[in-house]
Design an enzyme around this catalytic site. Structure first.
Site, PDB file in Angstrom:
ATOM      1  N   HIS A  80       0.834  -1.208   0.000  1.00  0.00           N
ATOM      2  CA  HIS A  80       0.000   0.000   0.000  1.00  0.00           C
ATOM      3  C   HIS A  80       0.876   1.268   0.000  1.00  0.00           C
ATOM      4  O   HIS A  80       2.023   1.218  -0.387  1.00  0.00           O
ATOM      5  CB  HIS A  80      -0.971  -0.037   1.174  1.00  0.00           C
ATOM      6  CG  HIS A  80      -1.782  -1.295   1.212  1.00  0.00           C
ATOM      7  ND1 HIS A  80      -2.814  -1.552   0.343  1.00  0.00           N
ATOM      8  CD2 HIS A  80      -1.673  -2.408   2.000  1.00  0.00           C
ATOM      9  CE1 HIS A  80      -3.330  -2.746   0.595  1.00  0.00           C
ATOM     10  NE2 HIS A  80      -2.649  -3.296   1.589  1.00  0.00           N
ATOM     11  N   GLU A  98       1.629 -11.667   6.308  1.00  0.00           N
ATOM     12  CA  GLU A  98       0.615 -10.940   7.082  1.00  0.00           C
ATOM     13  C   GLU A  98       1.019 -11.092   8.543  1.00  0.00           C
ATOM     14  O   GLU A  98       0.796 -12.139   9.154  1.00  0.00           O
ATOM     15  CB  GLU A  98      -0.779 -11.534   6.841  1.00  0.00           C
ATOM     16  CG  GLU A  98      -1.243 -11.485   5.394  1.00  0.00           C
ATOM     17  CD  GLU A  98      -1.863 -10.151   5.013  1.00  0.00           C
ATOM     18  OE1 GLU A  98      -1.715  -9.185   5.802  1.00  0.00           O
ATOM     19  OE2 GLU A  98      -2.496 -10.066   3.948  1.00  0.00           O
TER      20      GLU A  98
END
Length: 354
Positions: free
Chosen positions: A71, A202
């Site tokens: 991101h 993650e």
């Protein structure tokens, strides 16, 4: 652009026409110093060329690792319950992993982004592919509509990347101390279109209020970044030479502090001999939905801001990132029996259906 021979001649104070072919060099060297100057120029040129070749050989001998902070800028990624942004966590972690690796003489380390900028997925892929990387890791924080979701997991796409996934995950999961969700197949562009071993990690769930606080803890970040760095080194076959060269001890599992203290009186909830903490809210006992519901044989979900029990939504109160439901609603839906202790109004006993 000036050639190497042009620069050498200028350094020697010799008038030199850059447009004149090198084979005419003797015509520009007049007088008794000609033999010396010819020898000096030839030696210097050869010496510089040798240095350039050595540098090129050293660079080619290094393993290249690309670290991708997911991101960025206009794309914040997932948002935590308190508003923390995934993009900030990802960037901090990527920079910390780079810091552990950048001084290793056997590595070349590249960040896809080192600031809060936006990169298309194809741009991230292009950076890694053009670098001819040996390993690629994209760092993320997880998110779920279920506020109770927790844990660490690692994704790979191509079978050739599975070993990298296993190695990095083993180091990372041990360092987080969170629930180990394991290694899994994932069809993400950054690990699908890259041509080297590539994984997406993650670290934890930013959507879980407790883990959100943990993910932004400096010591936690340092420990996990160190673990990822060691996992990458182990995979590419390069000794780790960072600040901590001692074997990583078995970590003490992280027990994050709750993000906030629940503003309700607590209740002791006993289910099949196990203790849970419930809360009295306006004289209604609310209990943690998932652990108790699953113990009673129910299927617990989360949709539209409410806990679902076997698919049916029930009244929900989110306390410290955990969905709590009325004890009576839970036991009724699952056919369990519930008893309030008259001698101890702060105790509730729940028994599975017969």
């Amino acid at each position: 652009m000036e050639s190497k021979i042009d620069l050498i001649m200028q350094e020697a104070g010799i008038e030199w026409d850059a447009n004149t072919p090198n084979e005419d060099l003797p015509n520009f060297l007049k007088g008794p110093r000609r033999p010396f100057l010819l020898s000096w120029v030839t030696f210097t040129y050869a010496q510089d060329a040798d240095k350039s070749n050595n540098w090129r050989d050293n660079e080619m001998g290094k393993k290249t690792i690309v670290i991708d902070a997911g991101h960025g800028a206009k794309d914040p990624g997932a948002l935590g319950p308190t508003g923390k942004k995934e993009k900030d966590f990802n960037l901090t972690m990527a920079i910390k992993v780079e810091a552990f690796l950048k001084d290793n003489p056997e590595l070349k380390v590249i960040l896809t982004r080192g600031t809060d900028v936006f990169l298309e997925l194809k741009e991230r892929v292009s950076i890694a592919n053009k670098a001819g990387a040996d390993a690629f890791v994209s760092i993320h924080a997880n998110s779920s509509s279920n506020p109770d979701a927790t844990g660490t997991e690692t994704y790979y796409m191509r079978p050739t990347s599975k070993n990298l996934a296993n190695t990095v995950h083993k180091h990372m999961a041990a360092a987080t101390g969170l629930r180990d969700r394991g290694v899994a197949y994932g069809n993400f562009q950054v690990i699908r279109s890259t041509t080297m071993d590539a994984v997406l990690v993650e670290v934890g769930f930013i959507s879980n209020a407790v883990e959100e606080a943990t993910l932004f803890d400096n010591d936690f970040q340092n420990n996990v970044a160190l673990a990822i760095a060691k996992g990458l080194c182990a995979h590419v076959g390069v000794p780790f030479t960072g600040p901590d060269t001692k074997p990583t001890p078995t970590p003490t599992p992280v027990t994050p502090k709750p993000a906030e203290t629940a503003p309700y009186p607590t209740m002791e909830v006993i289910v099949s001999g196990q203790d849970f903490v419930g809360y009295s809210i306006k004289n209604v006992t609310f209990v943690p939905s998932r652990p108790i519901g699953e113990m009673l044989g129910g299927k617990i979900g989360y949709a539209g801001g409410k806990v679902t029990i076997n698919g049916d939504a029930v009244e929900t109160v989110n306390i410290n990132g955990i969905g709590h439901v009325p004890a009576r609603a839970l036991t009724t839906a699952l056919g369990a029996r519930i008893f309030w202790d008259k001698t101890n109004p702060k105790r509730v006993d729940i028994f599975p259906k017969l």
